[in-house]
Design an enzyme around this catalytic site. Sequence first.
Site, PDB file in Angstrom:
ATOM      1  N   ASN A   9       0.878  -1.166   0.000  1.00  0.00           N
ATOM      2  CA  ASN A   9       0.000   0.000   0.000  1.00  0.00           C
ATOM      3  C   ASN A   9       0.917   1.217   0.000  1.00  0.00           C
ATOM      4  O   ASN A   9       1.551   1.530   1.007  1.00  0.00           O
ATOM      5  CB  ASN A   9      -0.914   0.005   1.230  1.00  0.00           C
ATOM      6  CG  ASN A   9      -1.802   1.245   1.290  1.00  0.00           C
ATOM      7  OD1 ASN A   9      -1.365   2.350   0.975  1.00  0.00           O
ATOM      8  ND2 ASN A   9      -3.044   1.076   1.717  1.00  0.00           N
ATOM      9  N   GLU A  36      -3.905   1.736  -2.928  1.00  0.00           N
ATOM     10  CA  GLU A  36      -4.092   3.144  -2.548  1.00  0.00           C
ATOM     11  C   GLU A  36      -3.203   4.054  -3.399  1.00  0.00           C
ATOM     12  O   GLU A  36      -2.489   4.915  -2.891  1.00  0.00           O
ATOM     13  CB  GLU A  36      -3.845   3.363  -1.048  1.00  0.00           C
ATOM     14  CG  GLU A  36      -4.595   4.573  -0.527  1.00  0.00           C
ATOM     15  CD  GLU A  36      -4.591   4.714   0.991  1.00  0.00           C
ATOM     16  OE1 GLU A  36      -5.136   5.726   1.462  1.00  0.00           O
ATOM     17  OE2 GLU A  36      -4.061   3.837   1.690  1.00  0.00           O
ATOM     18  N   TYR A 107      -7.692  -4.058  -2.412  1.00  0.00           N
ATOM     19  CA  TYR A 107      -7.604  -3.022  -1.379  1.00  0.00           C
ATOM     20  C   TYR A 107      -8.953  -2.989  -0.669  1.00  0.00           C
ATOM     21  O   TYR A 107      -9.895  -2.341  -1.112  1.00  0.00           O
ATOM     22  CB  TYR A 107      -7.262  -1.670  -2.006  1.00  0.00           C
ATOM     23  CG  TYR A 107      -7.238  -0.510  -1.024  1.00  0.00           C
ATOM     24  CD1 TYR A 107      -6.665  -0.657   0.237  1.00  0.00           C
ATOM     25  CD2 TYR A 107      -7.778   0.724  -1.366  1.00  0.00           C
ATOM     26  CE1 TYR A 107      -6.638   0.398   1.128  1.00  0.00           C
ATOM     27  CE2 TYR A 107      -7.757   1.786  -0.483  1.00  0.00           C
ATOM     28  CZ  TYR A 107      -7.184   1.619   0.772  1.00  0.00           C
ATOM     29  OH  TYR A 107      -7.168   2.661   1.662  1.00  0.00           O
ATOM     30  N   ASP A 150      -3.716  -5.014   0.550  1.00  0.00           N
ATOM     31  CA  ASP A 150      -4.024  -4.437   1.846  1.00  0.00           C
ATOM     32  C   ASP A 150      -5.442  -4.874   2.180  1.00  0.00           C
ATOM     33  O   ASP A 150      -6.410  -4.285   1.693  1.00  0.00           O
ATOM     34  CB  ASP A 150      -3.910  -2.912   1.791  1.00  0.00           C
ATOM     35  CG  ASP A 150      -4.302  -2.252   3.104  1.00  0.00           C
ATOM     36  OD1 ASP A 150      -4.576  -2.982   4.078  1.00  0.00           O
ATOM     37  OD2 ASP A 150      -4.343  -1.007   3.143  1.00  0.00           O
ATOM     38  N   ASN A 152      -6.620  -4.854   5.172  1.00  0.00           N
ATOM     39  CA  ASN A 152      -7.056  -3.975   6.263  1.00  0.00           C
ATOM     40  C   ASN A 152      -7.577  -4.724   7.485  1.00  0.00           C
ATOM     41  O   ASN A 152      -8.386  -4.192   8.251  1.00  0.00           O
ATOM     42  CB  ASN A 152      -8.089  -2.968   5.757  1.00  0.00           C
ATOM     43  CG  ASN A 152      -7.455  -1.611   5.483  1.00  0.00           C
ATOM     44  OD1 ASN A 152      -6.676  -1.119   6.296  1.00  0.00           O
ATOM     45  ND2 ASN A 152      -7.764  -1.022   4.342  1.00  0.00           N
ATOM     46  N   ASP A 252       2.721   4.485   5.340  1.00  0.00           N
ATOM     47  CA  ASP A 252       2.607   3.871   6.663  1.00  0.00           C
ATOM     48  C   ASP A 252       2.587   2.342   6.577  1.00  0.00           C
ATOM     49  O   ASP A 252       2.636   1.657   7.600  1.00  0.00           O
ATOM     50  CB  ASP A 252       1.387   4.396   7.425  1.00  0.00           C
ATOM     51  CG  ASP A 252       0.126   4.478   6.594  1.00  0.00           C
ATOM     52  OD1 ASP A 252       0.169   4.169   5.392  1.00  0.00           O
ATOM     53  OD2 ASP A 252      -0.925   4.865   7.150  1.00  0.00           O
ATOM     54  N   HIS A 253       2.527   1.809   5.344  1.00  0.00           N
ATOM     55  CA  HIS A 253       2.648   0.372   5.106  1.00  0.00           C
ATOM     56  C   HIS A 253       4.025   0.074   4.530  1.00  0.00           C
ATOM     57  O   HIS A 253       4.669   0.950   3.937  1.00  0.00           O
ATOM     58  CB  HIS A 253       1.610  -0.103   4.090  1.00  0.00           C
ATOM     59  CG  HIS A 253       0.189   0.018   4.529  1.00  0.00           C
ATOM     60  ND1 HIS A 253      -0.588  -1.063   4.884  1.00  0.00           N
ATOM     61  CD2 HIS A 253      -0.614   1.105   4.655  1.00  0.00           C
ATOM     62  CE1 HIS A 253      -1.805  -0.659   5.198  1.00  0.00           C
ATOM     63  NE2 HIS A 253      -1.850   0.661   5.073  1.00  0.00           N
TER      64      HIS A 253
END
Length: 262
Positions: A9, A36, A107, A150, A152, A252-253
């Site tokens: 991501n 993303e 995603y 991702d 999540n 942040d990933h």
Amino acid sequence: MPLTIATWNINSVRLRAGLVCRFLSEQAPDILCLQECKSPVEKMPLQAFRDLGYGHVVARGQKGYNGVAILSRLPLADAGDLDFAGLGHARHVAARLENGLTVHNFYVPAGGDVPDRAVNEKFGQKLDYLTGMRDFFHENAPERAILVGDLNIAPREDDVWSHKQLLKVVSHTPIEVEHLGGAQEAGGWVDVTRADIPQGKLYSWWSYRARDWDAADKGRRLDHIWASSDIAAAAHSSRILRAARGWDQPSDHVPVLASFDL
């Protein structure tokens, strides 16, 4: 030669094109799946990736949000996309390699902040999306397929820094874990990362809110690589590139990788 696939991501492919190029140059996976991307396809910096040898691209874009792309050194064909829960978002794309392998890049919706669909529409959309994945793979059993992205959700207790403290936090709630497990079971998918690394804490995401993410180490494993049961035994060398979280202006990933002898 093994086939190496990575998922990341990137949190804006245009903003972080340089990081993608660094990763491709240093790690040289055969296939990189990005989520993303936050860009229409025509505005993604694809030429920079082509210049590094990744001349085959299948992508779905969306201005400012979502967006998924598959970059490959190997020839591949567009295998379509799926729109679960009727969201109209660019959250999935699939590609097929010449050897018949299908790669799914997902995603999954993040789900907002409150784990209650009665007061948080986004959480309901996340659960409905996962239900759509479950139903699709129940009706379309995967063969010679790899699913990455991702997703999540950090499903295991050791996929988060504190199971007890995150039980009521979106991404680790029991109902999300149950829904993800339903999608995985419906397709007979094998969690390649945990098959390779069955014990210990594993994270692929650390919040921007932490002043020192590395020292605090309050991570979650939100990014996954699954394989259909017929090829799962061919997987090996799973790894998570934790160091990428410390790169300049990082996502942040971080990337998750696995190799397959196919």
